[in-house]
Design a protein around this motif. Structure first.
Motif, PDB file in Angstrom:
ATOM      1  N   ASN A 162       0.755  -1.208   0.070  1.00 30.96           N
ATOM      2  CA  ASN A 162      -0.132  -0.140   0.252  1.00 30.96           C
ATOM      3  C   ASN A 162       0.836   1.274  -0.172  1.00 30.96           C
ATOM      4  O   ASN A 162       0.504   2.329  -0.581  1.00 30.96           O
ATOM      5  CB  ASN A 162      -0.902   0.113   1.057  1.00 30.96           C
ATOM      6  N   CYS A 165       1.970   1.943  -3.465  1.00 28.12           N
ATOM      7  CA  CYS A 165       0.855   2.305  -4.283  1.00 28.12           C
ATOM      8  C   CYS A 165       0.676   4.003  -3.959  1.00 28.12           C
ATOM      9  O   CYS A 165       0.631   4.467  -4.918  1.00 28.12           O
ATOM     10  CB  CYS A 165      -0.289   1.659  -3.925  1.00 28.12           C
ATOM     11  N   GLU A 190      -5.309  -2.833   6.424  1.00 31.01           N
ATOM     12  CA  GLU A 190      -4.600  -2.682   5.115  1.00 31.01           C
ATOM     13  C   GLU A 190      -5.622  -3.051   3.815  1.00 31.01           C
ATOM     14  O   GLU A 190      -5.334  -2.429   2.796  1.00 31.01           O
ATOM     15  CB  GLU A 190      -3.338  -3.629   5.183  1.00 31.01           C
ATOM     16  N   ARG A 193      -7.664   0.103   3.675  1.00 29.61           N
ATOM     17  CA  ARG A 193      -6.843   1.168   2.949  1.00 29.61           C
ATOM     18  C   ARG A 193      -6.644   0.954   1.469  1.00 29.61           C
ATOM     19  O   ARG A 193      -6.657   1.998   0.755  1.00 29.61           O
ATOM     20  CB  ARG A 193      -5.650   0.736   3.721  1.00 29.61           C
ATOM     21  N   ALA A 194      -6.467  -0.378   0.985  1.00 33.88           N
ATOM     22  CA  ALA A 194      -6.275  -0.652  -0.216  1.00 33.88           C
ATOM     23  C   ALA A 194      -7.484  -0.287  -1.130  1.00 33.88           C
ATOM     24  O   ALA A 194      -7.371   0.255  -2.233  1.00 33.88           O
ATOM     25  CB  ALA A 194      -5.799  -2.147  -0.572  1.00 33.88           C
ATOM     26  N   ARG A 197      -8.075  -0.157  -4.957  1.00 33.10           N
ATOM     27  CA  ARG A 197      -6.734  -0.772  -5.468  1.00 33.10           C
ATOM     28  C   ARG A 197      -6.527  -2.250  -5.242  1.00 33.10           C
ATOM     29  O   ARG A 197      -5.640  -2.775  -5.534  1.00 33.10           O
ATOM     30  CB  ARG A 197      -5.443  -0.351  -4.592  1.00 33.10           C
TER      31      ARG A 197
END
Ligand code: ZN
Length: 273
Positions: A162, A165, A190, A193-194, A197
């Motif tokens: 991440n 990214c 996480e 958070r992604a 993505r």
């Protein structure tokens, strides 16, 4: 409850029994609508023919795997890695893959410089992204379990992926493989958070005991990963893609008939995800 119609076959799962064409036919026989081939299989088959076969089978190509590593001991070898990846990006575009999955490489031979290897990965991604954006192919960073940091991938947590990214921006996402990240106390955060993505979701299971660190993955339900929990996190974060079954299993699943594997695979997605 998992939607079985979203089951995909990562063709490594049937690699010892089926070439790409046979895997495509297998998916058709079993009503599996997603597939993720490997670069070596595309080369065997020919990219053009593969594209035609995949398209006429109506399969969604959930990813292209196996383009090799991004780290290397010298400039020349790293340049060769980049060339190989540019070619893989073009192949991914030709077969309309949703992403090119990146297993980034570990320490170059003879090196103990882990931070340096990670810097090589970052730099290589920076070099590849313009080509990937032009080709319309998303790059999916796959963090691998830390036991592979030395020889396969020095990106080992979803947090690390991440961060890359965030730094490198558009065109870069992540592939979440339960085998590599299930142990991570920060996994839920996480994944959240992604969010958009999240490009791919690889499933299998962690066997106890594991007899071979590379080639003894389990079928979903045969191990200790709470697959339904992680699937829930993925979907809450917005993931609506396939559940791609990717099993490296030299002694067990690679020895079995492909049709049997696909039948069990579908049942386990239904039961365990
Ligand atoms: Zn994977």
């Amino acid at each position: 409850m998992a939607d079985v119609a979203r089951t995909a076959l990562n063709t490594i799962t049937t690699r010892e029994r089926w070439n790409l064409q046979q895997a495509i036919e297998g998916c058709q026989r079993h009503g599996i609508r997603g597939i993720a081939p490997w670069c070596f299989q595309l080369e065997e088959c020919g990219v053009e023919l593969a594209a035609t076969l995949l398209d006429s089978a109506g399969l969604t190509v959930t990813g292209l795997c196996g383009a090799g590593f991004l780290t290397g001991p010298d400039v020349r070898s790293r340049q060769a890695c980049l060339d190989r990846h540019r070619k893989a990006i073009d192949s991914a575009a030709a077969i309309n893959a949703r992403c090119l999955v990146l297993v980034v490489g570990g320490l170059p031979e003879g090196s103990k410089d882990l931070a340096g290897a990670r810097q090589q990965v970052r730099d290589a991604l920076g070099e590849l992204l313009p080509h990937a954006r032009d080709a319309g192919v998303a790059l999916a960073l796959e963090p691998l379990h830390p036991m592979y940091a030395a020889n396969t991938a020095c990106v080992n947590t979803l947090a690390q992926a991440n961060d890359l990214c965030d730094e490198l921006g558009e065109g870069l996402g992540v592939a979440v493989d339960v085998y590599h990240v299930w142990w991570d106390p920060r996994l839920e955060q996480e994944i959240e958070r992604a969010a958009d993505r999240l490009l791919a979701f690889h499933v299998c299971d962690w066997l106890v005991p594991t007899r071979n660190l590379a080639l003894d993955r389990g079928m979903m339900g045969d191990g200790v990963i709470d697959l339904a929990l992680i699937r829930g996190w993925m979907e809450r974060a917005g993931y609506s893609g396939f559940y791609e079954v990717e099993i490296f299993s030299e002694q067990n699943w690679w020895q079995r008939d492909g049709d049997e594997v696909l039948e069990i695979m579908k049942a386990r997605v239904f039961d365990c995800l």
